[in-house]
Design an enzyme around this catalytic site. Structure first.
Site, PDB file in Angstrom:
ATOM      1  N   LYS A 147       0.862  -1.190   0.000  1.00 15.60           N
ATOM      2  CA  LYS A 147       0.000   0.000   0.000  1.00 15.60           C
ATOM      3  C   LYS A 147       0.895   1.235   0.000  1.00 15.60           C
ATOM      4  O   LYS A 147       1.699   1.424   0.914  1.00 15.60           O
ATOM      5  CB  LYS A 147      -0.907  -0.010   1.239  1.00 15.60           C
ATOM      6  CG  LYS A 147      -1.684   1.297   1.456  1.00 15.60           C
ATOM      7  CD  LYS A 147      -2.683   1.179   2.613  1.00 15.60           C
ATOM      8  CE  LYS A 147      -3.304   2.535   2.961  1.00 15.60           C
ATOM      9  NZ  LYS A 147      -4.282   2.469   4.063  1.00 15.60           N
ATOM     10  N   ASP A 192      -2.718  10.070   3.683  1.00 12.78           N
ATOM     11  CA  ASP A 192      -4.118   9.662   3.804  1.00 12.78           C
ATOM     12  C   ASP A 192      -4.876  10.687   4.644  1.00 12.78           C
ATOM     13  O   ASP A 192      -4.870  10.633   5.877  1.00 12.78           O
ATOM     14  CB  ASP A 192      -4.200   8.267   4.443  1.00 12.78           C
ATOM     15  CG  ASP A 192      -5.647   7.766   4.526  1.00 12.78           C
ATOM     16  OD1 ASP A 192      -6.528   8.409   3.913  1.00 12.78           O
ATOM     17  OD2 ASP A 192      -5.875   6.732   5.188  1.00 12.78           O
ATOM     18  N   LYS A 250     -10.590  12.676   7.658  1.00 15.55           N
ATOM     19  CA  LYS A 250     -10.216  12.297   9.016  1.00 15.55           C
ATOM     20  C   LYS A 250     -10.174  13.543   9.888  1.00 15.55           C
ATOM     21  O   LYS A 250      -9.889  14.638   9.396  1.00 15.55           O
ATOM     22  CB  LYS A 250      -8.797  11.698   9.024  1.00 15.55           C
ATOM     23  CG  LYS A 250      -8.650  10.313   8.434  1.00 15.55           C
ATOM     24  CD  LYS A 250      -7.195   9.860   8.543  1.00 15.55           C
ATOM     25  CE  LYS A 250      -6.964   8.501   7.892  1.00 15.55           C
ATOM     26  NZ  LYS A 250      -7.680   7.401   8.557  1.00 15.55           N
ATOM     27  N   ASP A 290       1.452   6.270   5.689  1.00 17.73           N
ATOM     28  CA  ASP A 290       0.462   5.321   5.170  1.00 17.73           C
ATOM     29  C   ASP A 290       0.965   4.598   3.912  1.00 17.73           C
ATOM     30  O   ASP A 290       0.246   3.793   3.333  1.00 17.73           O
ATOM     31  CB  ASP A 290      -0.864   6.044   4.891  1.00 17.73           C
ATOM     32  CG  ASP A 290      -2.072   5.121   4.985  1.00 17.73           C
ATOM     33  OD1 ASP A 290      -1.973   4.079   5.667  1.00 17.73           O
ATOM     34  OD2 ASP A 290      -3.103   5.436   4.365  1.00 17.73           O
ATOM     35  N   ASP A 327     -12.253   6.965   3.059  1.00 17.08           N
ATOM     36  CA  ASP A 327     -11.106   6.722   3.951  1.00 17.08           C
ATOM     37  C   ASP A 327     -10.693   5.244   3.959  1.00 17.08           C
ATOM     38  O   ASP A 327      -9.668   4.886   4.514  1.00 17.08           O
ATOM     39  CB  ASP A 327     -11.449   7.195   5.370  1.00 17.08           C
ATOM     40  CG  ASP A 327     -10.212   7.353   6.240  1.00 17.08           C
ATOM     41  OD1 ASP A 327      -9.089   7.321   5.678  1.00 17.08           O
ATOM     42  OD2 ASP A 327     -10.362   7.512   7.462  1.00 17.08           O
ATOM     43  N   GLU A 367      -9.406   3.657   1.593  1.00 18.50           N
ATOM     44  CA  GLU A 367      -8.795   3.763   0.267  1.00 18.50           C
ATOM     45  C   GLU A 367      -7.759   2.682  -0.006  1.00 18.50           C
ATOM     46  O   GLU A 367      -7.526   2.319  -1.151  1.00 18.50           O
ATOM     47  CB  GLU A 367      -8.160   5.148   0.108  1.00 18.50           C
ATOM     48  CG  GLU A 367      -6.759   5.318   0.730  1.00 18.50           C
ATOM     49  CD  GLU A 367      -6.702   5.151   2.239  1.00 18.50           C
ATOM     50  OE1 GLU A 367      -7.754   5.334   2.895  1.00 18.50           O
ATOM     51  OE2 GLU A 367      -5.620   4.823   2.771  1.00 18.50           O
ATOM     52  N   ARG A 390      -7.563  -0.562   0.515  1.00 17.52           N
ATOM     53  CA  ARG A 390      -8.016  -1.808  -0.116  1.00 17.52           C
ATOM     54  C   ARG A 390      -8.350  -1.591  -1.580  1.00 17.52           C
ATOM     55  O   ARG A 390      -8.287  -2.528  -2.377  1.00 17.52           O
ATOM     56  CB  ARG A 390      -9.206  -2.385   0.673  1.00 17.52           C
ATOM     57  CG  ARG A 390     -10.419  -1.492   0.710  1.00 17.52           C
ATOM     58  CD  ARG A 390     -11.397  -1.897   1.814  1.00 17.52           C
ATOM     59  NE  ARG A 390     -10.974  -1.415   3.136  1.00 17.52           N
ATOM     60  CZ  ARG A 390     -11.621  -1.668   4.252  1.00 17.52           C
ATOM     61  NH1 ARG A 390     -12.710  -2.412   4.241  1.00 17.52           N
ATOM     62  NH2 ARG A 390     -11.172  -1.203   5.405  1.00 17.52           N
TER      63      ARG A 390
HETATM   64  N1  BES Z   1      -4.565   4.288   6.790  1.00 21.32           N
HETATM   65  C1  BES Z   1      -5.766   4.006   7.503  1.00 21.32           C
HETATM   66  C2  BES Z   1      -5.578   2.954   8.596  1.00 21.32           C
HETATM   67  C3  BES Z   1      -4.710   3.354   9.761  1.00 21.32           C
HETATM   68  C4  BES Z   1      -5.275   3.963  10.857  1.00 21.32           C
HETATM   69  C5  BES Z   1      -3.366   3.059   9.780  1.00 21.32           C
HETATM   70  C6  BES Z   1      -4.493   4.310  11.940  1.00 21.32           C
HETATM   71  C7  BES Z   1      -2.583   3.399  10.857  1.00 21.32           C
HETATM   72  C8  BES Z   1      -3.147   4.018  11.940  1.00 21.32           C
HETATM   73  C9  BES Z   1      -6.827   3.490   6.546  1.00 21.32           C
HETATM   74  O1  BES Z   1      -6.783   3.987   5.261  1.00 21.32           O
HETATM   75  C10 BES Z   1      -8.145   3.868   7.117  1.00 21.32           C
HETATM   76  O2  BES Z   1      -8.401   5.043   7.178  1.00 21.32           O
HETATM   77  N2  BES Z   1      -8.934   2.875   7.526  1.00 21.32           N
HETATM   78  C11 BES Z   1     -10.214   3.125   8.100  1.00 21.32           C
HETATM   79  C12 BES Z   1     -11.173   2.142   7.470  1.00 21.32           C
HETATM   80  C13 BES Z   1     -12.619   2.444   7.754  1.00 21.32           C
HETATM   81  C14 BES Z   1     -13.025   3.744   7.073  1.00 21.32           C
HETATM   82  C15 BES Z   1     -13.467   1.293   7.252  1.00 21.32           C
HETATM   83  C16 BES Z   1     -10.106   2.898   9.608  1.00 21.32           C
HETATM   84  O3  BES Z   1      -9.333   2.039  10.043  1.00 21.32           O
HETATM   85  O4  BES Z   1     -10.746   3.637  10.332  1.00 21.32           O
HETATM   86 ZN    ZN Z   2      -4.921   4.607   4.619  1.00 27.87          ZN
HETATM   87 MN    MN Z   3      -7.820   5.815   5.048  1.00 32.91          MN
END
Ligand code: BES
Ligand code: ZN
Ligand code: MN
Length: 520
Positions: free
Chosen positions: A281, A286, A293, A304, A363, A365, A367
């Site tokens: 990734k 992000d 966020k 990220d 968010d 993104e 996947r």
């Molecule tokens: N990059 C984030 C995940 C993340 C969060 C990595 C905190 C490291 C620390 C990812 O893109 C994300 O935002 N995931 C969301 C998914 C949700 C919207 C289904 C999450 O984990 O809140």
């Molecule tokens: Zn992310």
């Molecule tokens: Mn995200």
């Protein structure tokens, strides 16, 4: 890396390393150092013990020093004392080595490395009676513990992390002639160098780190290392149908890239070598996109692209480690930003290979970019195994904290091998279930599937893995969610504050042994 290591092979070093070193100093054979580092073991007949040769160098006996400092010998424990060697004052670092397992030695080495991060020299008798594996583990710890990333202004070097004029720290390890010390150090330098590369890439602020910058770094870092690089620009991604990467990158002024790195071993192994595809990734920042966020959630999101950084770093080190299998690295690089051109909740995107996905939260993104890369690997690269690495979900960090990555796999043997490589290398993983019961959460009324659960509440890390599995084409596939261990809040053990490079050690260990295992 600011630190280098060197070995000193002394006759008799394994039996009486300090005595041999002191004798060779007196005779002018060995060079003096700022720090003398000696091990403390917890398991002496009367409790923790150190080399009796220290008695001659200290104003008190080693046993008295251990008692005065209340040392226990646990790995990484330290105390500093003044010693005199050949009439010269030297800082003695007493260093706990625990059970002398590779894990304990890495941890101990990291404490020595931290003390050399700003320069200086040390001679260490810690691994004088270890085999090559012990020497490698300690040296890895030294190199990883000495890591630092700074963008402070300094008169000598306004832009860089450290003045070029600063002499690097140097650790000289006394080793036994029985261990292949130079080879152990060479491997340690290759592994720690890869981890340092991954940390540097992930620690770089996003203002500097566009997808194109990441691609340029990938090309630079893998050039002349048995790797062919192809960087896919936006128009080629569009022509080939990479709808996920394009959608996620659409909000940014800095367009997305797919970075494709192909490694072939210099000498072909005896049997058929497996082809392993690594997918990273590469979200260079992000923000969450339109599903923005909050500020606190954004502060660490320059990292990220840690999964992509690990893939680039691993590809850069395969030749040095003589990895015998074919490896292709794919880094799906995009910046996730909100703007008038950004993708939206409710959009339906068409991934590489034609599957349609309903976007419910911009968010989620990671996947989406990974799905394109996985589908591309399955359709064009004939992989025997696919392993993706991603800072994918906050849920993985909630479940496992920062010590273990979440591992998902469609193949038990692959899961076992990765778990073993994790334990051996220091990058530990914990297997999680690909629970089919949650698959229905991804059903969509308008597209082939949705990318997040509509209610978006439970099992977030598992649901993300189930989404990715849809694009793995039934191949042996593993997914490492490194959202927890990819960052560290503090310098601790071999980990440095900020990006940790988690995954590089694990994958290099796994790939070094993968050719001898059945493909798939
Ligand atoms: N990059 C984030 C995940 C993340 C969060 C990595 C905190 C490291 C620390 C990812 O893109 C994300 O935002 N995931 C969301 C998914 C949700 C919207 C289904 C999450 O984990 O809140
Ligand atoms: Zn992310
Ligand atoms: Mn995200």
């Amino acid at each position: 890396m600011p630190i280098t290591t060197d070995v000193v092979v002394l006759p008799g070093a394994s039996a009486r390393p300090l005595a041999a070193y002191v004798a060779s100093l007196a005779s002018g054979e060995a060079d003096p150092a700022d720090i003398l580092c000696a091990p403390v073991q917890p398991d002496g007949p009367d409790g923790p013990r150190a080399d009796a040769a220290l008695d001659e160098l200290l104003p008190v006996t080693a046993a008295e020093a251990i008692a005065a400092y209340r040392l226990t010998g646990k790995p990484g424990e330290t105390a500093q004392a003044m010693a005199t060697i050949a009439g010269r004052p030297v800082s003695l670092l007493l260093l706990g080595v625990g059970d002398r397992s590779p894990r304990a030695l890495r941890r101990a080495g990291a404490e020595l490395g931290r003390r050399l991060a700003d320069g200086g020299t040390a001679t260490a008798s810690v691994v004088a009676s270890e085999d090559s594996a012990g020497v490698q583990a300690f040296a890895e710890g030294v190199l990883l513990g000495g890591y630092g990333f700074r963008l402070r202004s300094a008169p000598a070097d306004p832009a860089g992390s450290r003045s070029a004029a600063d002499p690097p720290g140097l650790a000289r390890l006394l080793v036994s002639p029985d261990a292949d010390g130079p080879e152990a150090l060479r491997r340690a330098a290759a592994v720690a160098g890869a981890v340092g590369t991954a940390r540097d890439l992930a620690n770089t602020p996003s203002a500097l780190k566009s997808p194109q910058w990441l691609a340029d770094e990938a090309v630079r870092l893998t050039a002349d290392r048995g790797v062919q690089a192809r960087v896919w620009p936006e128009d080629e991604l569009a022509a080939a149908g990479f709808g996920g990467i394009l959608a996620v990158g659409s909000g940014s002024t800095r367009p997305p890239r797919l970075i494709e790195l192909s490694y072939r071993p210099a000498s072909a192994p005896a049997g058929p070598a497996p082809h392993i595809v690594l997918v990273g990734k590469g979200i260079t920042f992000d923000s969450g996109g339109l599903s923005l966020k909050p500020n606190d959630g954004m502060k660490s999101m320059k990292t990220d692209m840690s999964g992509g950084a690990v893939v680039i770093a691993v590809l850069s080190a395969l030749a040095a480690l003589g990895v015998p299998c074919r490896v292709t690295g794919l880094v799906a690089a995009a910046e996730n930003m909100p703007s008038g051109s950004a993708y939206r909740p409710g959009d339906v995107i068409t991934h590489y290979g034609g599957r349609t996905v309903e976007v419910l939260n911009t968010d989620a993104e990671g996947r989406l970019v990974l799905a394109d890369a996985l589908a591309y690997a399955v359709r064009t690269l004939e992989p025997d195994q696919i392993i993706d690495v991603a800072t994918l979900t906050g849920a993985a960090r909630v479940a496992l904290g920062t010590t273990h990555a979440a591992l998902y796999a469609t193949d038990d043997e692959l899961a076992r091998s990765l778990t073993a490589a994790g334990e051996a290398s220091g990058d530990r993983v914990w297997r999680m279930p690909l629970e089919d019961g949650y698959r229905a959460a991804l059903d969509s009324e308008v597209a082939d599937l949705a990318h997040v659960a509509r209610d978006n509440t439970s099992a977030g890390s598992i649901v993300a893995a189930l989404f990715l599995r849809e694009f793995a084409g039934g191949r042996p596939w593993a997914h490492l969610d490194i959202a927890g261990p990819g960052r560290s809040a503090e310098n601790s053990g071999e980990l440095s504050k900020g990006a940790t490079g988690f995954g590089a050690r694990l994958l290099l260990r796994y790939l070094s042994s993968a050719a001898s295992e059945p493909a798939g």
